[in-house]
Write an enzyme that holds these catalytic residues in place. Structure first.
Site, PDB file in Angstrom:
ATOM      1  N   HIS A   1      33.176  42.150  48.255  1.00 27.33           N
ATOM      2  CA  HIS A   1      34.575  41.718  48.173  1.00 27.33           C
ATOM      3  C   HIS A   1      34.868  40.568  49.134  1.00 27.33           C
ATOM      4  CE1 HIS A   1      38.885  42.162  47.407  1.00 27.33           C
ATOM      5  NE2 HIS A   1      38.623  43.118  46.549  1.00 27.33           N
TER       6      HIS A   1
ATOM      7  N   HIS B   1      38.488  50.999  44.534  1.00 27.48           N
ATOM      8  CA  HIS B   1      37.368  50.658  45.415  1.00 27.48           C
ATOM      9  C   HIS B   1      36.817  51.865  46.174  1.00 27.48           C
ATOM     10  CE1 HIS B   1      37.900  46.624  44.253  1.00 27.48           C
ATOM     11  NE2 HIS B   1      38.769  46.236  45.163  1.00 27.48           N
TER      12      HIS B   1
ATOM     13  N   GLU C   1      34.026  39.182  42.022  1.00 24.50           N
ATOM     14  CA  GLU C   1      33.285  40.420  42.229  1.00 24.50           C
ATOM     15  C   GLU C   1      32.452  40.751  40.983  1.00 24.50           C
ATOM     16  OE1 GLU C   1      36.423  43.342  43.563  1.00 24.50           O
ATOM     17  OE2 GLU C   1      37.565  41.454  43.429  1.00 24.50           O
TER      18      GLU C   1
END
Length: 386
Positions: free
Chosen positions: A214, A140, A352
């Site tokens: 998220h 991420h 996601e």
């Protein structure tokens, strides 16, 4: 007849009830459209004194609170089939909790959503070493990804829509990524109560980018317990198997005959304890589904989530080729949410929309390269009902 959310709202409005919620029970929400301008309040300050604001916005029966820190959706409130509101997004009450221990609750993710093998990729003959923050991999965007940046926020009203423009400039070399990346993300609540996300980015050097959101969903209400009884369908005939580090092997495997077959709606918990090697690697589901529609010019259907107890539904449309379904496997009972309850394994799930994990190292996957003179654009739409 099963009432949908707009029917509940319209019926309450016709009865002349005010647009408020008391004790968790919806009174009228007025007409389906016509949300007011977003409201800004001070949420907290970072250790260096930087102010973090919270923006509250409402439209079409959907209520949302967004932080300038990480673009975080702190709460998203929806009515159930009887018009009773609940916050369906996991999160914290204080800025300090987000800074100290958040597992990306509600955050904007960048520069690269999901994992990159060993935090390394080669582009145009140059190898780039990224911030490593997930074992030996980069996850991420690295240790200080977009989820930990304070975004500039500009509210807007446009016709019957309301929303926020969020801006962040990521310097050349930040977290190891090449190029100065200028990102703009727009959150829009439509008159129908849909939540639309439009992502844009430009760069002055060739780089890779894969932005996503998220949010951890629990359509029964955050803190209400497990989501394993939620029913999920994903419009995907294949998924990307992973190794023990959750890095894709490069295979596009068929979901047929496996726990990963969500082509027809089924309870999330039905196959989550199956002794399948991929389920064991993820300690549940933590994989990318290859959407049948592929990359599309406009958002197409990707997934539908439904909570049988409340009747709330979430439908996701995107132009992206992939969807990461994460079943909240690493929530461990150490975090306390906005409702004052502890979050345990499976108490929330993420859907996601994205390009595939580790695409910079997988030539057969759709490319995530962005070059100067081009604009990265992608859109995801969340539609709610009850």
């Amino acid at each position: 007849m099963e009432l949908n959310r707009r029917t509940v709202i319209a019926g309450a409005a016709a009865a002349g009830v005010a647009a408020t919620t008391v004790g968790g029970t919806a009174r009228a929400a007025g007409s389906a459209g016509g949300g007011g301008r977003p409201v800004k309040t001070l949420f907290g300050r970072l250790a260096d004194g930087t102010k973090v604001h919270r923006w509250s916005l409402e439209n079409g029966g959907t209520r949302m609170k967004v932080l300038s820190y990480g673009g975080i959706v702190q709460s998203l409130e929806l009515p159930d089939r009887r018009g009773r509101y609940a916050n369906v997004s996991l999160g914290f009450d204080t800025l300090e909790e987000y800074v100290a221990s958040s597992p990306y609750f509600g955050a904007l993710i960048g520069r690269y959503g999901n994992r990159i093998d060993k935090g390394r990729f080669t582009l145009d003959g140059t190898t780039h070493q990224l911030s490593v923050n997930d074992g030996e991999n980069s996850l991420h965007g690295g240790a200080q990804g977009f989820d930990k940046r304070v975004w500039d926020v500009e509210p807007f009203t446009r016709g019957s829509d309301v929303g926020l423009h969020l801006y962040h400039t990521s310097a050349d070399g930040e977290m190891g990524y090449p190029g100065t990346l200028r990102a703009k993300v727009t959150y829009t609540l439509t008159r129908d109560g849909d939540w639309r996300i439009d992502y844009e980015a430009t760069t002055d050097k060739a780089t890779v980018v894969n932005l996503t959101s998220h949010v951890y969903w629990n359509l029964a209400g955050e803190g209400s317990g497990s989501v394993l009884d939620h029913e999920l369908s994903i419009a995907a005939s294949r998924y990307t198997p992973v190794d023990s580090g959750l890095i894709p092997t490069g295979e596009l495997a068929k979901v047929a005959g496996t726990p990963f077959d969500f082509r027809r709606s089924k309870p999330i918990g039905r196959d989550i304890r199956t002794a399948h090697q991929q389920v064991l690697y993820g300690q549940g589901f933590d994989h990318n589904w290859v959407l049948d529609k592929g990359v599309t010019a406009r958002p197409g259907h990707a997934a539908t989530l439904r909570d049988p107890s409340s009747g709330r539904t979430l439908r996701i449309a995107t132009d992206e080729p992939g969807l990461q379904f994460y079943s909240g496997n690493f929530l461990d009972g150490t975090l306390v949410g906005t409702g004052g309850r502890v979050y345990r394994q499976g108490d929330g799930l993420c859907l996601e929309t994205q390009h595939f994990p580790d695409s910079p190292n997988q030539p057969s996957f759709p490319s995530t390269v962005l070059r100067p003179g081009r604009t990265y654009r992608t859109t995801t739409i969340h539609s709610f009902g009850a």
